[in-house]
Scaffold this motif. Structure first.
Motif, PDB file in Angstrom:
ATOM      1  N   GLY A   1      30.367 -28.422  -2.135  1.00 22.02           N
ATOM      2  CA  GLY A   1      31.221 -28.315  -0.967  1.00 22.02           C
ATOM      3  C   GLY A   1      32.408 -27.420  -1.150  1.00 22.02           C
ATOM      4  O   GLY A   1      33.083 -27.714  -2.308  1.00 22.02           O
ATOM      5  N   VAL A   2      32.832 -26.938  -0.096  1.00 18.73           N
ATOM      6  CA  VAL A   2      34.135 -26.069  -0.230  1.00 18.73           C
ATOM      7  C   VAL A   2      34.704 -26.416   1.038  1.00 18.73           C
ATOM      8  O   VAL A   2      34.029 -26.563   2.452  1.00 18.73           O
ATOM      9  N   SER A   3      36.153 -26.439   1.275  1.00 17.41           N
ATOM     10  CA  SER A   3      36.879 -26.777   2.568  1.00 17.41           C
ATOM     11  C   SER A   3      38.113 -25.885   2.617  1.00 17.41           C
ATOM     12  O   SER A   3      38.640 -25.531   1.494  1.00 17.41           O
ATOM     13  N   SER A   4      38.660 -25.975   3.991  1.00 13.89           N
ATOM     14  CA  SER A   4      39.968 -25.128   4.016  1.00 13.89           C
ATOM     15  C   SER A   4      40.933 -26.059   4.032  1.00 13.89           C
ATOM     16  O   SER A   4      40.671 -27.331   4.314  1.00 13.89           O
ATOM     17  N   ALA A   5      42.283 -25.677   3.851  1.00 13.20           N
ATOM     18  CA  ALA A   5      43.511 -26.340   3.976  1.00 13.20           C
ATOM     19  C   ALA A   5      43.637 -27.098   5.282  1.00 13.20           C
ATOM     20  O   ALA A   5      44.386 -28.333   5.042  1.00 13.20           O
ATOM     21  N   ALA A   6      43.334 -26.806   6.477  1.00 16.81           N
ATOM     22  CA  ALA A   6      43.461 -27.591   7.431  1.00 16.81           C
ATOM     23  C   ALA A   6      42.483 -28.600   8.031  1.00 16.81           C
ATOM     24  O   ALA A   6      42.525 -29.124   8.993  1.00 16.81           O
ATOM     25  N   LEU A   7      41.576 -28.994   6.851  1.00 21.09           N
ATOM     26  CA  LEU A   7      40.334 -29.776   7.311  1.00 21.09           C
ATOM     27  C   LEU A   7      41.105 -31.208   8.149  1.00 21.09           C
ATOM     28  O   LEU A   7      41.918 -31.875   6.811  1.00 21.09           O
ATOM     29  N   PRO A   8      40.699 -31.794   8.833  1.00 19.04           N
ATOM     30  CA  PRO A   8      41.291 -33.077   9.280  1.00 19.04           C
ATOM     31  C   PRO A   8      40.707 -34.234   8.227  1.00 19.04           C
ATOM     32  O   PRO A   8      39.980 -34.221   7.501  1.00 19.04           O
ATOM     33  N   LEU A   9      41.698 -35.251   8.347  1.00 20.93           N
ATOM     34  CA  LEU A   9      41.430 -36.270   7.075  1.00 20.93           C
ATOM     35  C   LEU A   9      40.123 -36.882   7.092  1.00 20.93           C
ATOM     36  O   LEU A   9      39.493 -37.148   6.096  1.00 20.93           O
ATOM     37  N   GLU A  10      39.467 -37.050   8.130  1.00 24.47           N
ATOM     38  CA  GLU A  10      38.166 -37.716   8.494  1.00 24.47           C
ATOM     39  C   GLU A  10      36.900 -37.059   7.854  1.00 24.47           C
ATOM     40  O   GLU A  10      35.888 -37.447   7.755  1.00 24.47           O
ATOM     41  N   GLN A  11      37.444 -35.660   7.709  1.00 26.62           N
ATOM     42  CA  GLN A  11      36.121 -34.706   7.264  1.00 26.62           C
ATOM     43  C   GLN A  11      36.385 -34.239   6.006  1.00 26.62           C
ATOM     44  O   GLN A  11      35.317 -33.664   5.495  1.00 26.62           O
ATOM     45  N   ARG A  12      37.301 -34.947   5.142  1.00 31.93           N
ATOM     46  CA  ARG A  12      37.441 -34.577   3.829  1.00 31.93           C
ATOM     47  C   ARG A  12      36.586 -35.216   2.611  1.00 31.93           C
ATOM     48  O   ARG A  12      36.095 -36.321   3.043  1.00 31.93           O
ATOM     49  N   TYR A  13      36.322 -34.677   1.516  1.00 32.14           N
ATOM     50  CA  TYR A  13      35.437 -35.135   0.730  1.00 32.14           C
ATOM     51  C   TYR A  13      36.044 -36.284  -0.236  1.00 32.14           C
ATOM     52  O   TYR A  13      37.367 -36.186  -0.387  1.00 32.14           O
TER      53      TYR A  13
END
Length: 356
Positions: free
Chosen positions: A175-187
């Motif tokens: 999984g990869v994510s961007s810097a602006a990902l909301p708290l509730e969507q983070r790994y």
């Protein structure tokens, strides 16, 4: 539902509507419109989209599913949560898509799932964003849009049949994510993202599972990287208001299942024997996590477990029932100061694939 203790917002509801779309529907190839609206446990969530499924033959475990949805959600009440630090309160508009393919090969059944999520907060304060360092900072931009975020997950499952009634189950997650990902969507290293806790009646509100169990690290919510032995570390960080999330992750899990006399007894019970199972297994997990600005060292764990399930699959082969896991991750490679790598640890997992 009507809250019997009459809280500030006593009325809650969940409603979904699915209707076939004839233009994209054929034999063993259904297409449908799906609408969903819900206000419950302090969360507004509304969604609409299209889902398409193709099954080339009569085996429901050989199929391809594609779903694309758009929606909006907003956390309106933090009182239902065990950990408020895993959520932010701004409304979020999102687009998510899921592509899942299931099949069989010479080793056994396999599943590959690719999930994409993108969106942006609506009316968010650009100077009130909690970054991956757990510090308040200016909200990041992407493609010239303030707060635009994205996340991409890949999960591959393979079952490998072995002699003497044994089999292996492997899981690869990236999984990869961007810097602006909301708290509730983070790994999180061990558990599913906080937003996914809302999918289960066991975890969407505190108190259904005793809160003391949750705060002690005894309960693991499956999903995401899934390093089971690190549930205690995740919980310790949450209890001490430290960042418990990761921006990127890559993990591998292997479970070896072997026969046990209790399951053999269950299998001899007429009718119920096909639905009730007690699985016994040993497991190991290994993963690399990108916590703040760097990749961490390889983290591993191993142990043994049991899973009791009462499962009545639907006509598409989807799980429908209850699942209880008890696991002992007795070895963890990276432990906190004062802990031992080899010691008894207890984990409980609860799941349900029923509308509650």
């Amino acid at each position: 539902w009507l809250g019997t203790r009459f809280p500030e917002s006593p009325v809650s509801y969940y409603i979904s509507y699915t209707h076939p779309i004839s233009a994209i529907t054929d034999v063993n190839s259904e297409g449908a419109l799906r609408l969903m609206s819900s206000i419950r446990t302090g969360l507004h969530h509304h969604e609409a989209g299209i889902q398409k499924r193709h099954q080339p033959g009569f085996d429901e475990f050989v199929s391809t599913d594609f779903r694309i949805y758009t929606g909006i959600y907003r956390r309106i009440d933090m009182d239902y949560l065990v950990y408020e630090s895993l959520w932010q309160e701004d409304p979020v508009f999102y687009l998510r898509s899921i592509l899942r393919k299931r099949g069989r090969n010479t080793m056994g059944r396999w599943t590959i799932t690719l999930t994409g999520l993108s969106g942006m907060p609506v009316g968010a304060d650009s100077d009130d964003f909690v970054g991956f360092h757990s510090s308040v900072e200016a909200m990041p931009e992407a493609l010239g849009m303030l707060g635009l975020f994205g996340r991409l997950d890949l999960e591959a499952l393979q079952q490998i049949d072995l002699p003497a009634g044994m089999f292996l189950r492997t899981r690869l997650f990236g999984g990869v994510s961007s810097a602006a990902l909301p708290l509730e969507q983070r790994y999180m290293a061990s558990d599913a993202a906080a937003f996914n806790w809302m999918q289960s009646g066991f975890t969407r509100a505190r108190g259904t599972i005793p809160e003391a169990w949750m705060r002690s690290g005894w309960v693991q919510i499956p999903g995401g990287p899934g390093l089971r032995g690190y549930t205690f570390r995740t919980t310790d960080r949450l209890e001490n208001d430290l960042p418990a999330w990761d921006r990127h992750a890559g993990t591998f899990s292997l479970d070896l299942y072997f026969p046990n006399p209790v399951n053999t007894y269950f299998s001899k019970i007429p009718y119920l024997g096909k639905l009730l199972r007690l699985e016994s297994y040993v497991f190991t997990d290994a993963g690399l996590l990108y916590e703040h600005t760097n990749w961490q060292e390889l983290q591993m764990n191993a142990g043994a477990g049991f899973m009791l399930s009462l499962n009545i699959p639907d006509y598409l082969g989807q799980d429908r029932g209850f699942f209880i896991r008890y696991e002992l991750p007795v070895w963890v490679s990276d432990v906190s100061e004062g802990e031992k790598s080899l010691e008894i640890r207890h984990l409980l997992g609860l799941g349900a694939q029923l509308r509650l």
